[in-house]
Design a protein around this motif. Structure first.
Motif, mmCIF file in Angstrom:
data_model
loop_
_atom_site.group_PDB
_atom_site.id
_atom_site.type_symbol
_atom_site.label_atom_id
_atom_site.label_comp_id
_atom_site.label_asym_id
_atom_site.label_seq_id
_atom_site.Cartn_x
_atom_site.Cartn_y
_atom_site.Cartn_z
ATOM 1 N N LEU A 1 0.827 -1.199 0.000
ATOM 2 C CA LEU A 1 0.000 0.000 0.000
ATOM 3 C C LEU A 1 0.867 1.258 0.000
ATOM 4 C CD1 LEU A 1 -2.754 1.342 0.138
ATOM 5 C CD2 LEU A 1 -2.727 1.051 2.619
ATOM 6 N N ALA A 2 1.947 1.257 0.769
ATOM 7 C CA ALA A 2 2.845 2.413 0.786
ATOM 8 C C ALA A 2 3.467 2.640 -0.589
ATOM 9 C CB ALA A 2 3.936 2.213 1.833
ATOM 10 N N ALA A 3 3.873 1.560 -1.251
ATOM 11 C CA ALA A 3 4.484 1.686 -2.574
ATOM 12 C C ALA A 3 3.495 2.229 -3.590
ATOM 13 C CB ALA A 3 5.025 0.333 -3.032
ATOM 14 N N MET A 4 2.262 1.754 -3.548
ATOM 15 C CA MET A 4 1.274 2.213 -4.517
ATOM 16 C C MET A 4 0.912 3.678 -4.278
ATOM 17 S SD MET A 4 -1.147 -1.174 -4.958
ATOM 18 C CE MET A 4 -1.805 -0.686 -6.565
ATOM 19 N N GLY A 5 0.902 4.091 -2.997
ATOM 20 C CA GLY A 5 0.673 5.502 -2.720
ATOM 21 C C GLY A 5 1.779 6.375 -3.275
ATOM 22 N N ARG A 6 3.022 5.982 -3.037
ATOM 23 C CA ARG A 6 4.148 6.760 -3.556
ATOM 24 C C ARG A 6 4.172 6.755 -5.078
ATOM 25 N NH1 ARG A 6 9.075 4.859 0.551
ATOM 26 N NH2 ARG A 6 7.857 5.136 2.479
ATOM 27 N N ALA A 7 3.709 5.656 -5.671
ATOM 28 C CA ALA A 7 3.716 5.550 -7.138
ATOM 29 C C ALA A 7 2.855 6.610 -7.794
ATOM 30 C CB ALA A 7 3.257 4.155 -7.561
ATOM 31 N N ILE A 8 1.855 7.121 -7.091
ATOM 32 C CA ILE A 8 0.991 8.167 -7.655
ATOM 33 C C ILE A 8 1.261 9.528 -7.011
ATOM 34 C CG2 ILE A 8 -0.829 6.577 -8.368
ATOM 35 C CD1 ILE A 8 -2.364 7.429 -5.832
ATOM 36 N N GLY A 9 2.405 9.644 -6.328
ATOM 37 C CA GLY A 9 2.837 10.941 -5.834
ATOM 38 C C GLY A 9 2.388 11.296 -4.431
ATOM 39 N N ILE A 10 1.892 10.342 -3.655
ATOM 40 C CA ILE A 10 1.470 10.607 -2.281
ATOM 41 C C ILE A 10 2.549 10.097 -1.329
ATOM 42 C CG2 ILE A 10 -0.264 10.155 -0.504
ATOM 43 C CD1 ILE A 10 -2.305 9.766 -2.715
ATOM 44 N N SER A 11 3.023 10.949 -0.442
ATOM 45 C CA SER A 11 4.025 10.525 0.540
ATOM 46 C C SER A 11 3.375 9.567 1.538
ATOM 47 C CB SER A 11 4.587 11.738 1.289
ATOM 48 O OG SER A 11 5.347 12.553 0.418
ATOM 49 N N THR A 12 4.074 8.477 1.815
ATOM 50 C CA THR A 12 3.550 7.478 2.746
ATOM 51 C C THR A 12 4.657 7.041 3.691
ATOM 52 O OG1 THR A 12 4.085 5.637 1.248
ATOM 53 C CG2 THR A 12 1.863 6.578 1.091
ATOM 54 N N ARG A 13 4.252 6.558 4.849
ATOM 55 C CA ARG A 13 5.195 5.962 5.777
ATOM 56 C C ARG A 13 4.507 4.784 6.452
ATOM 57 N NH1 ARG A 13 5.647 10.705 10.433
ATOM 58 N NH2 ARG A 13 3.585 10.402 11.387
ATOM 59 N N ILE A 14 5.305 3.868 6.968
ATOM 60 C CA ILE A 14 4.770 2.636 7.550
ATOM 61 C C ILE A 14 4.856 2.728 9.071
ATOM 62 C CG2 ILE A 14 5.143 0.149 7.758
ATOM 63 C CD1 ILE A 14 5.990 0.179 4.819
ATOM 64 N N VAL A 15 3.738 2.442 9.702
ATOM 65 C CA VAL A 15 3.643 2.515 11.157
ATOM 66 C C VAL A 15 3.621 1.099 11.722
ATOM 67 C CG1 VAL A 15 2.374 3.476 13.115
ATOM 68 C CG2 VAL A 15 2.251 4.601 10.871
ATOM 69 N N SER A 16 4.408 0.860 12.748
ATOM 70 C CA SER A 16 4.374 -0.432 13.426
ATOM 71 C C SER A 16 3.926 -0.221 14.861
ATOM 72 C CB SER A 16 5.744 -1.111 13.396
ATOM 73 O OG SER A 16 6.722 -0.267 13.973
ATOM 74 N N GLY A 17 3.146 -1.168 15.366
ATOM 75 C CA GLY A 17 2.637 -1.032 16.720
ATOM 76 C C GLY A 17 1.757 -2.192 17.102
ATOM 77 N N LEU A 18 0.612 -1.876 17.689
ATOM 78 C CA LEU A 18 -0.328 -2.874 18.190
ATOM 79 C C LEU A 18 -1.731 -2.535 17.728
ATOM 80 C CD1 LEU A 18 0.958 -2.848 21.884
ATOM 81 C CD2 LEU A 18 1.254 -4.761 20.309
ATOM 82 N N VAL A 19 -2.571 -3.563 17.627
ATOM 83 C CA VAL A 19 -3.985 -3.339 17.338
ATOM 84 C C VAL A 19 -4.795 -4.308 18.185
ATOM 85 C CG1 VAL A 19 -4.170 -4.984 15.406
ATOM 86 C CG2 VAL A 19 -5.678 -2.984 15.495
ATOM 87 N N TYR A 20 -5.950 -3.868 18.604
ATOM 88 C CA TYR A 20 -6.810 -4.691 19.465
ATOM 89 C C TYR A 20 -7.545 -5.739 18.638
ATOM 90 C CZ TYR A 20 -10.782 -6.003 22.407
ATOM 91 O OH TYR A 20 -11.723 -6.703 23.113
ATOM 92 N N MET A 21 -7.603 -6.962 19.179
ATOM 93 C CA MET A 21 -8.370 -8.036 18.567
ATOM 94 C C MET A 21 -9.219 -8.700 19.652
ATOM 95 S SD MET A 21 -7.485 -7.962 15.399
ATOM 96 C CE MET A 21 -8.067 -9.524 14.751
ATOM 97 N N PRO A 22 -10.533 -8.876 19.442
ATOM 98 C CA PRO A 22 -11.353 -9.563 20.439
ATOM 99 C C PRO A 22 -10.858 -10.985 20.704
ATOM 100 C CG PRO A 22 -12.721 -8.463 18.810
ATOM 101 C CD PRO A 22 -11.315 -8.415 18.297
ATOM 102 N N ARG A 23 -10.369 -11.634 19.651
ATOM 103 C CA ARG A 23 -9.811 -12.979 19.789
ATOM 104 C C ARG A 23 -8.805 -13.195 18.668
ATOM 105 N NH1 ARG A 23 -10.619 -17.313 22.740
ATOM 106 N NH2 ARG A 23 -10.162 -19.386 21.931
ATOM 107 N N TYR A 24 -7.627 -13.747 19.057
ATOM 108 C CA TYR A 24 -6.600 -13.976 18.048
ATOM 109 C C TYR A 24 -5.665 -15.090 18.516
ATOM 110 C CZ TYR A 24 -3.230 -13.058 14.380
ATOM 111 O OH TYR A 24 -2.415 -13.185 13.285
ATOM 112 N N ALA A 25 -5.417 -16.042 17.635
ATOM 113 C CA ALA A 25 -4.476 -17.142 17.898
ATOM 114 C C ALA A 25 -4.743 -17.807 19.247
ATOM 115 C CB ALA A 25 -3.041 -16.641 17.825
ATOM 116 N N GLY A 26 -6.013 -18.033 19.536
ATOM 117 C CA GLY A 26 -6.387 -18.724 20.752
ATOM 118 C C GLY A 26 -6.460 -17.851 21.992
#
Length: 508
Positions: free
Chosen positions: A386-411
């Motif tokens: 997604l970041a590459a496709m954004g930059r391909a059309i002239g939109i600056s993008t950056r990738i964020v790493s972190g956490l996201v809430y899941m009601p249930r995940y991997a048991g």
């Protein structure tokens, strides 16, 4: 969707030298919380005026029920006095390899070539002042001696990341250390980043020659240890360790959809001796308190001067190949004639959500181009494409790493799991787009932002073992409920891929 723990900090798997006597190899067992997960092999050969140190680390981690084999290798050529002459470093995960090679030229610079799964680039490097490779580090340790209380700073060069780090070392004292082959009296050294002396420490035990015999470091709340032993011990059967479980952070409450669509305030406890693991993103505000930090996550705000995009947010790199013809052509066809950047990013987000057809936990950190060709991966592959496709059309993008809430995940239930998403610069602010989940909300907690380089991403995961979320509330002054900025475009709908897109899940 969650991150794969390749742990860049282990790429040069002993933070200081692992040099050994001429023509003698050393084996080491690699354990996590006492369970053996792999082995290491180290050699040092003196050839005339040159010293060649080689390092190989092989280990395997589990992510839920999927095994992830990892291998890092290094070859460092130096003079007898520790001057750098040449280096080769590589890391392999799930069949994908990154290799960096460099050698000194007659003009004093280094010619450096980098290959990321077949995508090659060549450049020149001016060697950082006083930066040391393996033999230089060993010599520096011996030169400072082993008197308890001795402190000094060493500048190291990470060949794989092409980065310099100033390491603060303290001699703790002499200790009897139990190793698989028997007890040894060794010198205990503790090291931290000089710029962050209160950060997580790495402990090493060396002999009189400065050779490392044991090392201990924290990894996602677990204890990774390397222990010198014989070859049979190093190759003893490995055991499974589910590192994904260790990376999860429990939530103190269930967070329903209508609550996550609004702004949220988090009360998070972090040990006093740890640095701030969070970043401000324009959607996330961070305030320090005695107990840790208070985060408020809500709609994007206008950024202050100096917080806008950098040249790297618009440029291609080995992981975000935004000038690759097939990515450029697909991005242009997806956005069509739309001239509104928010609308164009929403269309790209929807495309990537449907285009990556196979959620594959066994994929190594793949580049945007590889993801486009294979149509498989998890949240990191979603983000780089997604970041590459954004930059391909002239939109600056950056990738964020972190956490996201899941009601249930991997048991597990009610947890925050490692995750990646994309921010795009739209008019005067950073706006998040999450193609792996399909929507961005206030349960996305940011730990780092970067240009897509996996080493920056994995470095951010080191804080996860120290984070405890105590409360999740609506802010005292309720921020406005997050409107749908895309006017319905986040809702799934049929999409017909561009004609140049591979039709199957395999490489063409």
């Amino acid at each position: 969707m969650r991150a794969r723990p390749r742990f860049a900090v282990i790429a040069a798997f002993l933070a200081v030298s692992t040099a050994h006597a001429a023509d003698i190899g050393t084996w080491m067992a690699v354990t996590i919380d006492g369970r053996k997960v792999g082995h290491a092999e180290i050699h040092r050969i003196v050839d005339g005026d040159r010293v060649v140190t080689t390092q190989v680390l092989d280990y395997r981690l589990m992510r839920w029920k999927t095994g992830l084999p990892l291998r890092t290798e290094g070859r460092f050529e130096e003079s007898r006095t520790g001057a750098p002459l040449a280096f080769t470093a590589s890391a392999t995960s799930a069949g994908q390899t990154t290799t960096v090679e460099g050698f000194a030229r007659t003009d004093g610079t280094f010619q450096v070539s980098r290959d990321v799964d077949g995508q090659a680039s060549v450049g020149l490097l001016t060697w950082p002042t006083a930066a040391l490779l393996s033999e230089g580090q060993r010599l520096d340790i011996v030169r400072h001696g082993f008197a308890g209380g001795t402190t000094y700073t060493m500048r190291t060069f990470d060949a794989l990341k092409q980065e310099v780090a100033d390491i603060a070392l303290t001699v703790v004292g002499d200790e009897v250390v139990e190793l698989p082959s028997g007890n040894e009296t060794l010198h205990h050294l503790r090291q931290t980043f000089a710029a962050r002396p209160q950060g997580a420490a790495i402990d090493i035990w060396v002999d009189d020659r400065g050779d490392t015999r044991r090392s201990v470091r924290p990894v996602l709340g677990k204890r990774m240890e390397l222990l010198a032993c014989d070859e049979a011990c190093a190759h003893a059967p490995d055991q499974d360790v589910d590192i994904l479980r260790a990376a999860m952070v429990g939530s103190p409450r269930t967070i329903p959809r209508d609550m996550s669509d609004a702004a949220l305030r988090y009360t998070i406890e972090v040990p006093r001796d740890r640095r701030n693991p969070f970043v401000e993103t324009g959607e996330q505000e961070v305030v320090a308190h005695d107990y840790g930090y208070q985060l408020t996550i809500g709609p994007p705000q206008v950024r202050k001067d100096g917080d806008g995009p950098t040249p790297g947010d618009a440029a291609p790199n080995p992981w975000v190949q935004s000038t690759a013809p097939e990515i450029v052509e697909a991005a242009r066809e997806v956005v069509g004639r739309s001239s509104n950047d928010r609308d164009r990013m929403a269309r790209l987000r929807r495309f990537v959500s449907g285009y990556i057809a196979i959620n594959d936990l066994g994929v190594g950190y793949a580049s945007a181009l590889e993801t486009f060709q294979t149509r498989r991966g998890d949240c990191t592959e979603h983000a780089v494409l997604l970041a590459a496709m954004g930059r391909a059309i002239g939109i600056s993008t950056r990738i964020v790493s972190g956490l996201v809430y899941m009601p249930r995940y991997a048991g597990a239930s009610r947890v925050f799991v490692p995750h990646t998403w994309v921010q795009a610069w739209i008019k005067d602010r950073w706006v998040s787009f999450d193609s792996a989940i399909g929507r961005f909300d206030a349960t996305h907690i940011a730990l780092a932002v970067g240009d897509g380089d996996p080493w920056r991403f994995f470095s951010s995961l080191g804080a996860l073992g120290s984070i405890t979320i105590r409360r999740v509330d609506l802010p005292f002054r309720q921020m406005p409920t997050r409107p749908d900025p895309f006017q319905g475009m986040n809702r799934p709908e049929p999409y017909h891929p561009p004609t140049n897109v591979p039709a199957s899940g395999g490489k063409p």
